[in-house]
Design a protein around this motif. Structure first.
Motif, PDB file in Angstrom:
ATOM      1  N   PRO A 205     106.061  52.486 113.172  1.00  0.00           N
ATOM      2  CA  PRO A 205     106.351  53.918 113.032  1.00  0.00           C
ATOM      3  C   PRO A 205     107.835  54.147 112.818  1.00  0.00           C
ATOM      4  O   PRO A 205     108.659  53.251 113.061  1.00  0.00           O
ATOM      5  CB  PRO A 205     105.865  54.501 114.369  1.00  0.00           C
ATOM      6  N   PRO A 206     108.214  55.347 112.390  1.00  0.00           N
ATOM      7  CA  PRO A 206     109.641  55.648 112.191  1.00  0.00           C
ATOM      8  C   PRO A 206     110.429  55.491 113.487  1.00  0.00           C
ATOM      9  O   PRO A 206     109.927  55.790 114.578  1.00  0.00           O
ATOM     10  CB  PRO A 206     109.618  57.116 111.737  1.00  0.00           C
ATOM     11  N   ARG A 207     111.656  55.031 113.359  1.00  0.00           N
ATOM     12  CA  ARG A 207     112.520  54.909 114.520  1.00  0.00           C
ATOM     13  C   ARG A 207     112.923  56.299 115.011  1.00  0.00           C
ATOM     14  O   ARG A 207     112.985  57.249 114.242  1.00  0.00           O
ATOM     15  CB  ARG A 207     113.768  54.108 114.179  1.00  0.00           C
ATOM     16  N   ARG A 208     113.183  56.405 116.291  1.00  0.00           N
ATOM     17  CA  ARG A 208     113.525  57.700 116.875  1.00  0.00           C
ATOM     18  C   ARG A 208     114.754  58.297 116.208  1.00  0.00           C
ATOM     19  O   ARG A 208     114.818  59.508 115.964  1.00  0.00           O
ATOM     20  CB  ARG A 208     113.763  57.525 118.377  1.00  0.00           C
ATOM     21  N   GLN A 209     115.741  57.462 115.890  1.00  0.00           N
ATOM     22  CA  GLN A 209     116.974  57.981 115.298  1.00  0.00           C
ATOM     23  C   GLN A 209     116.794  58.424 113.846  1.00  0.00           C
ATOM     24  O   GLN A 209     117.691  59.036 113.270  1.00  0.00           O
ATOM     25  CB  GLN A 209     118.108  56.954 115.387  1.00  0.00           C
ATOM     26  N   ASP A 210     115.626  58.100 113.248  1.00  0.00           N
ATOM     27  CA  ASP A 210     115.363  58.500 111.864  1.00  0.00           C
ATOM     28  C   ASP A 210     114.574  59.801 111.760  1.00  0.00           C
ATOM     29  O   ASP A 210     114.341  60.291 110.653  1.00  0.00           O
ATOM     30  CB  ASP A 210     114.577  57.400 111.135  1.00  0.00           C
ATOM     31  N   MET A 211     114.128  60.345 112.887  1.00  0.00           N
ATOM     32  CA  MET A 211     113.292  61.546 112.874  1.00  0.00           C
ATOM     33  C   MET A 211     113.893  62.625 113.760  1.00  0.00           C
ATOM     34  O   MET A 211     114.200  62.373 114.928  1.00  0.00           O
ATOM     35  CB  MET A 211     111.872  61.219 113.371  1.00  0.00           C
ATOM     36  N   PRO A 212     114.055  63.833 113.248  1.00  0.00           N
ATOM     37  CA  PRO A 212     114.509  64.943 114.095  1.00  0.00           C
ATOM     38  C   PRO A 212     113.433  65.294 115.113  1.00  0.00           C
ATOM     39  O   PRO A 212     112.272  64.917 114.969  1.00  0.00           O
ATOM     40  CB  PRO A 212     114.710  66.090 113.104  1.00  0.00           C
ATOM     41  N   PRO A 213     113.776  66.027 116.158  1.00  0.00           N
ATOM     42  CA  PRO A 213     112.770  66.476 117.133  1.00  0.00           C
ATOM     43  C   PRO A 213     111.673  67.282 116.436  1.00  0.00           C
ATOM     44  O   PRO A 213     111.958  68.138 115.595  1.00  0.00           O
ATOM     45  CB  PRO A 213     113.578  67.343 118.107  1.00  0.00           C
ATOM     46  N   PHE A 214     110.432  67.012 116.781  1.00  0.00           N
ATOM     47  CA  PHE A 214     109.316  67.648 116.091  1.00  0.00           C
ATOM     48  C   PHE A 214     109.316  69.157 116.290  1.00  0.00           C
ATOM     49  O   PHE A 214     108.997  69.924 115.362  1.00  0.00           O
ATOM     50  CB  PHE A 214     107.987  67.055 116.587  1.00  0.00           C
TER      51      PHE A 214
END
Length: 366
Positions: A54-63
């Motif tokens: 899955p995408p890394r946390r640092q690559d995704m803004p807060p949902f």
């Protein structure tokens, strides 16, 4: 359902790519327009390959920030989005600022009249909105699995009033285990959002036919003439009607627009349609009621007006006159293709066709 889920995965890849371009643009200072980002994203979507991790946390803004941004972008204002999401407007503003800080660029312009997406914000929002829709649709598909004993039926209010509501009892008696919900509406349902299992519409064959989505199937269940009707009392006090063109100078009863009468008259060879007038009553059953009361001439069909014709409250204009063409309309049943052969909609579809054909007056089929 597989297609929806695959598109969700593809959009998440596109979203990650877009975020990478945003961050690269922020570092280099080049801007989205100079990079032709949307063209690059289109190519990426065509060649997307799914990653195992899955995408890394640092690559995704807060949902939650993405949900807020999507709502603001669609509704055009922070307060409107707050109402829709049932959040305080200060919380919505805070989420927007946190997302802009995370991306390092302005996404909306705050104005007294509302929020306006920036150029970069509009491009980003188009991807976010599609991803949100895909998540929603995939979830609805899952939630609606295994709940196929229910049957939600949409149809025009006039059809529900004049025929369907009085006939449903016969279907219910033979299918007591099916939970039926009848929802009359002038607007067709959104099948992608599972707003209905069945939709029934009457389409004039001399008009452009409605387009349907690829995941929707349709079946014509009855074909019958569209006729001009009026009360005997109205016709006695009105000028004689020898041709369809004579109707132009009569008191025509319109639904939501003049086009319905204009298309029927034009198909009957009449000219001078710029002179059309008369009240607009929004719905077909209201024009029929006005015709019963002697207010003018309405367009209807044999099924909707059957009882009035049988009891003499209304008569068909030009019924035996060759100057009036036999212009047909169709009752069409629409369903989601993936539910076409499910037990409840299949039984309803088969019953509907039999019941309609039984009730149609002699000679009503075109």
């Amino acid at each position: 359902m597989t297609v929806v889920l695959d598109w969700h995965h593809a959009n998440m890849i596109i979203l990650q790519t877009f975020i990478f371009y945003l961050q690269s643009s922020r570092r280099s200072g080049n801007g989205l327009a100079q990079r032709n980002t949307l063209h690059m994203l289109k190519n990426d979507s065509q060649n997307a390959s799914f990653k195992e991790k899955p995408p890394r946390r640092q690559d995704m803004p807060p949902f939650e920030a993405l949900r807020v941004f999507d709502a603001v972008g669609r509704l055009g204002g922070v307060r409107k989005a707050a109402t829709w999401l049932d959040r305080d407007h200060a919380v919505v503003s805070r989420h927007l600022r946190s997302l802009e800080t995370w991306l390092g660029m302005q996404l909306i312009e705050r104005r007294p009249s509302g929020a306006l997406l920036t150029k970069e914000g509009a491009a980003y929002h188009s991807i976010i909105a599609q991803s949100m829709d895909d998540i929603c649709l995939a979830t609805l598909d899952v939630l609606n699995q295994g709940h196929h004993n229910g049957l939600t039926i949409h149809c025009a209010p006039g059809f529900a009033l004049h025929w369907l509501s009085g006939q449903l009892e016969a279907f219910e008696q033979k299918n007591a285990d099916i939970d039926i919900l009848l929802k009359p509406s002038e607007k067709s349902p959104d099948f992608a959002m599972h707003e209905a299992d069945v939709d029934i519409r009457f389409n004039a064959m001399y008009e452009d036919q409605p387009e349907i989505e690829s995941f929707v199937r349709s079946q014509t269940i009855a074909r019958l003439p569209i006729v001009a009707v009026a009360s005997p009392a109205y016709l006695e006090k009105s000028a004689p009607l020898a041709t369809p063109a004579d109707l132009i100078h009569h008191h025509l009863l319109h639904e939501d627009a003049y086009e319905t009468w204009a298309n029927w008259l034009r198909s009957n060879g009449a000219d001078g349609l710029e002179e059309l007038s008369g009240p607009r009553l929004s719905q077909g059953h209201l024009t029929l009621e006005a015709a019963r009361r002697g207010r003018g001439v309405a367009l209807s069909n044999y099924l909707a007006a059957a009882r009035d014709l049988e009891q003499g409250r209304l008569v068909i204009i030009g019924e035996d006159n060759p100057a009036f063409s036999n212009l047909n309309g169709e009752y069409v049943l629409y369903m989601r293709a993936d539910r076409w052969d499910d037990r409840a909609p299949r039984r309803f579809r088969q019953w509907m066709k039999r019941a309609l054909n039984k009730d149609l007056p002699e000679g009503a089929k075109g």
